[in-house]
Scaffold this active site. Structure first.
Site: not given
Length: 330
Positions: A62, A66, A93, A191
């Protein structure tokens, strides 16, 4: 008016060509001569970490996402600010973990190839290796990114898509980054690994309409799943962790799509994939594949990760090669 229009068009063409040219400089064999042992070095560190802390795989994957969605894939997510105003300090974050792993990898790479490999490229490579370590797909990572020198908290707030985003917001957010609707539904499949704090979806259980009424749960969620989630996430219990793909959260597979089609997607952004014909068709395709396996998802995921890894990259003489990932060179 005519001259200003012409100037705007020329400027647009210049920006577009610059973007295409930058992407064109990313190559799989970019470090073949300058750092031939790069991939072996990174994989060695990643495998050591994953053998003892497999739950770091999801946040490290992730982290690359990001990073790319804010200023492009330039390693700006890694920069630290004494005043706590960098990207990594933004609320979306704060749940990221594994920054120390990136530092560990960077240290190992610097020993074999000092001053050669960017932190942005290390992020891209680590995201692939943690995915593979969790029995997920393997893809050829493109290299040649350089590191940015700017990291701003507000830019993370404005560019990262929230867990409560609807399908319109999601599609627009991906389109603005040059990604397709297919990239959206494919990358959502990440996910399938990891956990989430109850705070990310508690409103879906207790206050979906915002009116504070009793039993105010999201009607798009499977009622039985709501009951299960409420057992784990009590009202106000924000800091409890829940598996995003129950029973399979440490194995990268296609079971996420089975959860979504059963209306058990943990976030509103997961459920939103059923609100668009193209994304819904892809969810159905993967959900109908044999349990724990998808004939197309792994390849699609690798392709979409490559696409994402090209967002707004700095190449050539742009940016720098940071010696330490947490701060710019002086």
């Amino acid at each position: 008016m005519a001259s200003s229009t012409v100037c705007f068009v020329l400027q647009l063409i210049f920006v577009t060509l610059a973007f295409i040219d930058a992407n064109g400089q990313l190559k799989v064999d970019y470090y073949s001569k300058s750092c031939p042992n790069l991939q072996y070095t990174v994989k060695t560190v990643v495998n050591q970490v994953m053998s003892v802390a497999p739950t770091l795989g999801a946040p490290l994957l992730r982290m690359h996402f990001h990073d790319c969605f804010v200023r492009g894939c330039d390693g700006s997510i890694l920069l630290e600010s004494p005043s706590k105003k960098a990207e990594k300090d933004a609320f979306p974050n704060l749940s990221l973990r594994g920054f120390q792993v990136i530092d560990q990898v960077k240290t190992a790479v610097e020993k074999v190839c000092p001053g050669v490999v960017s932190c942005a490229d290390i992020l891209a490579l680590v995201s692939r290796d943690v995915t593979a370590a969790l029995k997920g797909p393997y893809w050829d990572v493109e290299f040649g990114r350089r590191d940015g020198k700017v990291s701003i908290l507000d830019e993370a707030l404005n560019n990262l898509l929230p867990a409560f985003a609807n399908i319109t917001t999601l599609k627009l957010g991906f389109k603005e980054k040059g990604l397709s609707t297919k990239d959206l539904v494919v990358l959502s499949g990440a996910h399938t690994i990891g956990n989430s704090f109850c705070s990310s979806f508690n409103d879906r259980l207790y206050n979906f309409t915002g009116k504070g009424i009793e039993n105010d749960s999201d009607p798009t969620l499977d009622p039985n799943y709501v009951v299960e989630l409420k057992k784990k996430c009590k009202f106000g219990g924000e800091n409890v962790l829940v598996e995003m793909d129950p029973g399979s959260f440490q194995t990268f597979d296609g079971s996420y799509y089975t959860q979504v089609i059963k209306r058990r997607g943990l976030f509103q952004s997961d459920s939103a994939l059923l609100d668009d014909n193209e994304t819904k068709a892809y969810v159905k395709l993967q959900a109908l594949s044999p349990p724990g396996y998808s004939s197309t998802f792994f390849k699609d995921f690798g392709d979409s990760m490559i696409n994402m890894g090209r967002i707004g990259v700095l190449t050539g003489t742009q940016g720098e090669i940071r010696r330490v990932c947490t701060k710019v060179n002086y």
